[in-house]
Design a protein around this motif. Structure first.
Motif, PDB file in Angstrom:
ATOM      1  N   PHE A 149       0.959  -1.132   0.076  1.00  0.00           N
ATOM      2  CA  PHE A 149      -0.018  -0.017   0.175  1.00  0.00           C
ATOM      3  C   PHE A 149       1.015   1.312   0.277  1.00  0.00           C
ATOM      4  O   PHE A 149       1.559   1.335   0.915  1.00  0.00           O
ATOM      5  CB  PHE A 149      -1.019   0.128   1.237  1.00  0.00           C
ATOM      6  CG  PHE A 149      -1.676   1.105   1.441  1.00  0.00           C
ATOM      7  CD1 PHE A 149      -3.135   1.044   0.527  1.00  0.00           C
ATOM      8  CD2 PHE A 149      -1.669   2.400   2.099  1.00  0.00           C
ATOM      9  CE1 PHE A 149      -4.012   2.164   0.644  1.00  0.00           C
ATOM     10  CE2 PHE A 149      -2.432   3.350   1.985  1.00  0.00           C
ATOM     11  CZ  PHE A 149      -3.402   3.295   1.330  1.00  0.00           C
ATOM     12  N   GLN A 150       0.795   2.151  -1.081  1.00  0.00           N
ATOM     13  CA  GLN A 150       1.575   3.313  -1.065  1.00  0.00           C
ATOM     14  C   GLN A 150       0.962   4.504  -0.312  1.00  0.00           C
ATOM     15  O   GLN A 150      -0.334   4.690  -0.258  1.00  0.00           O
ATOM     16  CB  GLN A 150       1.755   3.635  -2.534  1.00  0.00           C
ATOM     17  CG  GLN A 150       2.691   4.771  -2.720  1.00  0.00           C
ATOM     18  CD  GLN A 150       2.909   5.153  -4.141  1.00  0.00           C
ATOM     19  OE1 GLN A 150       2.007   5.137  -4.974  1.00  0.00           O
ATOM     20  NE2 GLN A 150       4.269   5.599  -4.479  1.00  0.00           N
ATOM     21  N   ILE A 151       1.836   5.003   0.502  1.00  0.00           N
ATOM     22  CA  ILE A 151       1.474   6.210   1.232  1.00  0.00           C
ATOM     23  C   ILE A 151       1.906   7.520   0.552  1.00  0.00           C
ATOM     24  O   ILE A 151       3.185   7.811   0.699  1.00  0.00           O
ATOM     25  CB  ILE A 151       1.718   6.288   2.820  1.00  0.00           C
ATOM     26  CG1 ILE A 151       1.534   4.824   3.293  1.00  0.00           C
ATOM     27  CG2 ILE A 151       1.552   7.423   3.710  1.00  0.00           C
ATOM     28  CD1 ILE A 151       2.062   4.421   4.886  1.00  0.00           C
ATOM     29  N   ASP A 152       1.075   8.349   0.133  1.00  0.00           N
ATOM     30  CA  ASP A 152       1.336   9.593  -0.738  1.00  0.00           C
ATOM     31  C   ASP A 152       1.145  10.743   0.185  1.00  0.00           C
ATOM     32  O   ASP A 152       0.470  10.597   1.060  1.00  0.00           O
ATOM     33  CB  ASP A 152       0.749   9.488  -2.193  1.00  0.00           C
ATOM     34  CG  ASP A 152      -1.126   9.561  -1.866  1.00  0.00           C
ATOM     35  OD1 ASP A 152      -1.426  10.095  -0.841  1.00  0.00           O
ATOM     36  OD2 ASP A 152      -1.635   9.483  -2.782  1.00  0.00           O
ATOM     37  N   GLN A 153       1.510  11.711  -0.539  1.00  0.00           N
ATOM     38  CA  GLN A 153       1.447  12.944   0.295  1.00  0.00           C
ATOM     39  C   GLN A 153       0.106  13.407   0.482  1.00  0.00           C
ATOM     40  O   GLN A 153      -0.260  14.052   1.654  1.00  0.00           O
ATOM     41  CB  GLN A 153       2.283  14.302  -0.375  1.00  0.00           C
ATOM     42  CG  GLN A 153       2.564  15.387   0.336  1.00  0.00           C
ATOM     43  CD  GLN A 153       3.386  15.275   1.565  1.00  0.00           C
ATOM     44  OE1 GLN A 153       4.276  14.816   1.511  1.00  0.00           O
ATOM     45  NE2 GLN A 153       2.845  15.655   2.683  1.00  0.00           N
ATOM     46  N   GLY A 154      -0.896  13.106  -0.552  1.00  0.00           N
ATOM     47  CA  GLY A 154      -2.157  13.440   0.004  1.00  0.00           C
ATOM     48  C   GLY A 154      -2.996  12.840   1.008  1.00  0.00           C
ATOM     49  O   GLY A 154      -3.635  13.330   1.717  1.00  0.00           O
ATOM     50  N   ARG A 155      -2.686  11.649   1.300  1.00  0.00           N
ATOM     51  CA  ARG A 155      -3.031  10.863   2.595  1.00  0.00           C
ATOM     52  C   ARG A 155      -2.298  11.640   3.478  1.00  0.00           C
ATOM     53  O   ARG A 155      -3.022  11.563   4.765  1.00  0.00           O
ATOM     54  CB  ARG A 155      -2.841   9.400   2.208  1.00  0.00           C
ATOM     55  CG  ARG A 155      -3.347   8.545   3.314  1.00  0.00           C
ATOM     56  CD  ARG A 155      -3.194   7.021   3.165  1.00  0.00           C
ATOM     57  NE  ARG A 155      -3.816   6.735   1.795  1.00  0.00           N
ATOM     58  CZ  ARG A 155      -5.323   6.525   1.734  1.00  0.00           C
ATOM     59  NH1 ARG A 155      -5.989   6.726   2.605  1.00  0.00           N
ATOM     60  NH2 ARG A 155      -5.510   6.345   0.478  1.00  0.00           N
ATOM     61  N   ILE A 156      -0.858  11.885   3.547  1.00  0.00           N
ATOM     62  CA  ILE A 156      -0.271  12.244   4.720  1.00  0.00           C
ATOM     63  C   ILE A 156      -1.296  13.579   5.098  1.00  0.00           C
ATOM     64  O   ILE A 156      -1.436  13.826   6.289  1.00  0.00           O
ATOM     65  CB  ILE A 156       1.135  12.452   4.230  1.00  0.00           C
ATOM     66  CG1 ILE A 156       1.723  11.103   4.419  1.00  0.00           C
ATOM     67  CG2 ILE A 156       1.769  13.472   5.689  1.00  0.00           C
ATOM     68  CD1 ILE A 156       3.257  11.126   3.843  1.00  0.00           C
ATOM     69  N   ASN A 157      -1.252  14.407   4.271  1.00  0.00           N
ATOM     70  CA  ASN A 157      -2.064  15.625   4.490  1.00  0.00           C
ATOM     71  C   ASN A 157      -3.419  15.553   5.001  1.00  0.00           C
ATOM     72  O   ASN A 157      -3.729  16.364   5.939  1.00  0.00           O
ATOM     73  CB  ASN A 157      -1.950  16.640   3.058  1.00  0.00           C
ATOM     74  CG  ASN A 157      -0.707  17.141   2.674  1.00  0.00           C
ATOM     75  OD1 ASN A 157       0.372  16.872   3.425  1.00  0.00           O
ATOM     76  ND2 ASN A 157      -0.780  17.467   1.298  1.00  0.00           N
TER      77      ASN A 157
END
Length: 153
Positions: free
Chosen positions: A23-31
């Motif tokens: 599962f990729q954790i991208d900047q959008g999810r972090i934000n």
């Protein structure tokens, strides 16, 4: 997911439950996580400032990675649950260790082992799982957690 008769649950203690998909954790999810938790520390949400850290860029919140466990757990082919389960409920954690940062864009996956099953009351089973969340291409896992889940049948 394996639905197991309550009389047979102990046979699965100590057994691995497989691995989730990556599962990729991208900047959008972090934000989005930062907005939901009000944790806007720059190491998570400001790529320019985060370049000056030892990580070289933004990293996921440790609690974001931890919060993915229910999703990752459901993907495990050998996850054991009691037959006739009506619901599962988060009961807590005995131990959580954040061992390595998850850099933005990294992929994680979880593996787990069923450590213990205790029938607390008739039809209520407390499961203790040990989960490891690994980071693709990294030697050190992101976290290791002993998670308690109460299942009701």
């Amino acid at each position: 997911m394996k639905s197991v008769d309550s009389a047979s649950l102990q046979e699965y203690v100590g057994q691995p439950m497989g691995k989730s998909e990556w599962f990729q954790i991208d900047q959008g999810r972090i934000n989005a996580f930062a907005d939901a938790t009000l944790d806007h520390q720059y190491i998570h949400v400001n790529p320019e400032m985060a370049k000056q850290t030892p990580f070289g860029g933004t990293i996921a919140h440790g609690f974001l990675t931890l919060s993915l466990l229910p999703y990752l757990q459901e993907q495990m082919a050998d996850l054991v649950v009691p037959a006739g389960m009506k619901m599962g409920m988060n009961y807590g954690f005995d131990k959580i260790r954040f061992l390595a940062p998850v850099k933005t864009g990294a992929k994680v996956r979880a593996s787990g082992v069923l450590k213990e099953v205790v029938e607390k009351k008739p039809g209520q089973f407390l499961f203790s799982f040990e989960y490891t969340v690994e980071i693709e291409g990294e030697d050190k896992p992101a976290l290791i957690a002993d998670w308690l889940v109460m299942y009701f049948i």
